[in-house]
Write a protein that holds these residues in place. Structure first.
Motif, PDB file in Angstrom:
ATOM      1  N   GLN A   7       0.861  -0.855  -0.142  1.00  0.00           N
ATOM      2  CA  GLN A   7      -0.013   0.039  -0.013  1.00  0.00           C
ATOM      3  C   GLN A   7       0.839   1.215  -0.040  1.00  0.00           C
ATOM      4  O   GLN A   7       0.468   2.294   0.611  1.00  0.00           O
ATOM      5  N   ARG A   8       1.854   1.301  -0.954  1.00  0.00           N
ATOM      6  CA  ARG A   8       2.933   2.403  -0.885  1.00  0.00           C
ATOM      7  C   ARG A   8       2.033   3.689  -1.152  1.00  0.00           C
ATOM      8  O   ARG A   8       2.442   4.795  -0.547  1.00  0.00           O
ATOM      9  N   GLU A   9       1.267   3.735  -2.155  1.00  0.00           N
ATOM     10  CA  GLU A   9       0.421   4.959  -2.558  1.00  0.00           C
ATOM     11  C   GLU A   9      -0.274   5.375  -1.469  1.00  0.00           C
ATOM     12  O   GLU A   9      -0.412   6.579  -1.355  1.00  0.00           O
ATOM     13  N   LYS A  10      -1.099   4.581  -0.663  1.00  0.00           N
ATOM     14  CA  LYS A  10      -1.751   5.132   0.241  1.00  0.00           C
ATOM     15  C   LYS A  10      -0.960   5.456   1.611  1.00  0.00           C
ATOM     16  O   LYS A  10      -1.306   6.634   2.124  1.00  0.00           O
ATOM     17  N   MET A  11       0.391   4.864   1.664  1.00  0.00           N
ATOM     18  CA  MET A  11       1.065   5.409   2.680  1.00  0.00           C
ATOM     19  C   MET A  11       1.438   6.891   2.496  1.00  0.00           C
ATOM     20  O   MET A  11       1.937   7.773   3.383  1.00  0.00           O
ATOM     21  N   LYS A  12       1.895   7.066   1.183  1.00  0.00           N
ATOM     22  CA  LYS A  12       2.458   8.377   0.887  1.00  0.00           C
ATOM     23  C   LYS A  12       1.163   9.672   1.273  1.00  0.00           C
ATOM     24  O   LYS A  12       1.490  10.535   1.808  1.00  0.00           O
TER      25      LYS A  12
ATOM     26  N   GLY B 119       4.378   7.798  11.628  1.00  0.00           N
ATOM     27  CA  GLY B 119       5.027   6.611  11.540  1.00  0.00           C
ATOM     28  C   GLY B 119       4.115   5.410  11.079  1.00  0.00           C
ATOM     29  O   GLY B 119       2.966   5.715  10.434  1.00  0.00           O
ATOM     30  N   TYR B 120       4.703   4.506  10.760  1.00  0.00           N
ATOM     31  CA  TYR B 120       3.739   3.090  10.449  1.00  0.00           C
ATOM     32  C   TYR B 120       4.287   1.876  10.713  1.00  0.00           C
ATOM     33  O   TYR B 120       5.539   1.790  11.110  1.00  0.00           O
ATOM     34  N   VAL B 121       3.397   0.931  10.649  1.00  0.00           N
ATOM     35  CA  VAL B 121       3.620  -0.528  10.802  1.00  0.00           C
ATOM     36  C   VAL B 121       3.069  -1.140   9.652  1.00  0.00           C
ATOM     37  O   VAL B 121       1.856  -0.780   9.375  1.00  0.00           O
ATOM     38  N   THR B 122       3.657  -2.202   9.301  1.00  0.00           N
ATOM     39  CA  THR B 122       3.174  -3.099   8.289  1.00  0.00           C
ATOM     40  C   THR B 122       2.254  -4.426   8.773  1.00  0.00           C
ATOM     41  O   THR B 122       2.918  -4.991   9.885  1.00  0.00           O
ATOM     42  N   LYS B 123       1.067  -4.522   8.201  1.00  0.00           N
ATOM     43  CA  LYS B 123       0.456  -5.849   8.584  1.00  0.00           C
ATOM     44  C   LYS B 123       1.020  -6.954   7.611  1.00  0.00           C
ATOM     45  O   LYS B 123       1.325  -6.755   6.501  1.00  0.00           O
TER      46      LYS B 123
END
Length: 120
Positions: free
Chosen positions: A85-90, A99-103
């Motif tokens: 989900q790189r685009e959504k993360m941007k 920050g973020y964590v990945t499922k």
């Protein structure tokens, strides 16, 4: 003093998993299953950290993060994103994610994301 956390995810399983990982060291102030609930609970509880899913019904995590940051520019939000989900993360970072964590979640990565954002 422990950190107050709001957990936001439309999956009951994911909320439980995050609670189990975090409740040993942090106070869980509330749980929401969509972004609209998250904004309401943020106003009520003023948590130190919001663990926010990106993809949810009614109001997604990106819109909810932007709404929370509008209420409180110093709010700290960690996005929970699925792999790919790189685009959504941007978009989430643009909305103010800290920050973020990945499922799927792994306990060390969740703890590290929280520690990094609290320390910042």
């Amino acid at each position: 003093m422990s950190t107050g956390v709001l957990i936001v995810d439309d999956s009951h399983f994911m909320r439980n998993l995050l609670r189990q990982i975090l409740e040993q060291d942090h106070r869980i102030l509330g749980e929401a299953s969509n972004g609209a609930e998250a904004v309401k609970l943020y106003k009520e509880h003023e948590p130190d950290i919001v663990m926010m899913d990106i993809v949810m019904p009614k109001c997604n995590g990106i819109k909810a993060t932007a709404a929370i940051k509008k209420i409180d520019p110093s709010a700290r939000v960690i996005m929970c994103t699925s792999v790919g989900q790189r685009e959504k993360m941007k978009l989430a970072v643009k909305a103010g994610a800290d920050g973020y964590v990945t499922k799927p979640f792994e306990e060390p990565s969740v703890r590290k994301a929280l520690t990094d954002v609290v320390a910042a």
